[in-house]
Design a protein around this motif. Structure first.
Motif, short mmCIF file in Angstrom:
data_model
loop_
_atom_site.label_atom_id
_atom_site.label_comp_id
_atom_site.label_asym_id
_atom_site.label_seq_id
_atom_site.Cartn_x
_atom_site.Cartn_y
_atom_site.Cartn_z
N HIS A 283 0.82 -1.21 0.00
CA HIS A 283 0.00 0.00 0.00
C HIS A 283 0.86 1.26 0.00
N ARG A 284 0.78 2.05 -1.09
CA ARG A 284 1.49 3.33 -1.27
C ARG A 284 3.00 3.19 -1.04
N TYR A 330 -2.92 1.95 -5.90
CA TYR A 330 -2.42 0.57 -5.91
C TYR A 330 -2.54 -0.08 -7.29
#
Length: 396
Positions: A283-284, A330
């Motif tokens: 995530h990120r 994502y």
């Protein structure tokens, strides 16, 4: 709290190239933070830009041309026009030449401390890049929309995407518990610059010995950069030996293709391991360069694989900026991972296989690899895929 589109931890070649690639490829400039723990001083080089030399493949040079960086490299590069691969005391030999491939050079050799100066100047000249140096990442916290980063100098920043480009033992990856796998090849590399009786004049050599591979790369001033792989015990002995003893041992392993070895410069020693993270995105977050994978130097693939990763990531970010706007989305990271999976896995597997094959003295293995070298030399359909991989001409 300072807000950025992208925060890059590490200003070595992977991190710096990514920042500059984003500047080149994005239609609207992104706000980029580059966070670097090491400040360059004359007495203490950045570990990513130390006294070693590296080989840039033909494909990597093309990438740097695309990013308008190659012009700055030209004063510092030495062309590789011929690569000879051989197995000591055996018949197996393969030769790759720029003339046969109809190119001016198969690749180039550049000293990392020169590259460091190029990148530092380019980053500082980029108005949309904030360069935090020296600064370490103390704490990372991810929310749905942002990554919050606390720096050691007290600065707090937030970013849509965090990129780890801070080396094989990436502290950013450790903080986010991104698992690291490690395979110990039970070898170390002794690195030195050497002078020889015959000038290399563009010739590179990969020589396989009973102790491990030894590579000679042509450098400026008629020198060669040597990567000499061997067991730890022998490396300890070499590091403690006088110059004449080192010259005799290196001459024995390498042979006389460049005549007598006349001088060996200051030596350094590095353990040889394959370190890699199966999951380079979450995530990120994405890891690139040595933070994603660190390879054995046997075929000079590690850095060039990392640059292919970096350009592919920059292209995916630029595309996402035009379509979704959120450069940390994502779906972008997922596309990047799928795009890079085949090249990454193949290159890691190839490198590891070469180490095991050419560091094995079993008679059957010796015969097999020498037949293989002869086949590569005389069978074009076997040779061409290997040449393309060596030159970095692979799908990204």
């Amino acid at each position: 709290m300072k807000s950025y589109d992208i925060a890059i931890v590490g200003a070595g070649m992977a991190g710096a190239t990514l920042a500059l690639a984003l500047n080149r490829l994005c239609q609207t400039p992104l706000n980029i933070a580059v966070i670097e723990a090491y400040q360059n001083h004359d007495d203490k080089r950045h570990p990513g830009f130390d006294s070693r030399a590296i080989a840039l493949s033909f494909g990597t040079a093309n990438i740097l041309k695309k990013l308008n960086l190659w012009q700055q490299f030209l004063p510092f590069v030495t062309s590789i026009t011929d690569i000879e691969i051989s197995d000591r005391s055996h018949l197996g030999l393969a030769d790759i030449t720029a003339q046969h491939e109809q190119v001016s050079a198969l690749g180039y050799v550049v000293e990392l401390d020169n590259v460091g100066r190029i990148y530092q100047q380019a980053l500082k000249a980029s108005p949309n890049v904030d360069y935090f140096c020296p600064a370490k990442v103390n704490h990372i916290e991810r929310t749905l929309e942002q990554v919050h980063i606390d720096l050691s100098d007290g600065t707090q920043i937030e970013s849509r995407l965090l990129v780890a480009a801070d080396g094989a033992l990436s502290e950013s990856c450790q903080q986010l518990n991104i698992p690291l796998k490690e395979i110990d090849f039970e070898q170390v590399a002794v690195i030195a610059n050497v002078s020889t009786q015959i000038l290399p004049q563009g010739r590179a050599f990969e020589r396989f010995t009973q102790f491990g591979p030894v590579a000679f790369l042509p450098m400026s001033e008629g020198r060669s950069s040597v990567v000499w792989c061997m067991p730890q015990q022998r490396a300890d002995s070499m590091m403690a030996a006088d110059q004449q003893t080192v010259i005799e041992a290196l001459q024995h392993d390498f042979g006389w293709r460049l005549g007598r070895i006349t001088k060996v410069g200051k030596m350094a020693c590095y353990p040889l391991l394959l370190r890699y993270r199966e999951n380079t995105v979450s995530h990120r977050f994405v890891a690139v360069g040595n933070a994603a994978q660190t390879l054995h130097p046997i075929a000079g693939q590690g850095f060039n694989l990392g640059i292919r990763d970096v350009l592919s990531l920059a292209e995916e970010i630029a595309l996402t900026q035009q379509t979704l706007g959120d450069v940390g989305d994502y779906s972008m990271l997922s596309r990047y991972r799928q795009r890079r999976q085949q090249d990454r896995q193949y290159t890691m597997s190839l490198t590891s296989s070469l180490v095991h094959c050419f560091s094995n003295e079993l008679p059957a293995m010796r015969v097999g690899r020498n037949v293989g070298l002869l086949a590569i030399q005389y069978l074009p359909y076997l040779k061409q895929p290997i040449v393309k991989r060596t030159m970095g001409l692979v799908e990204r």
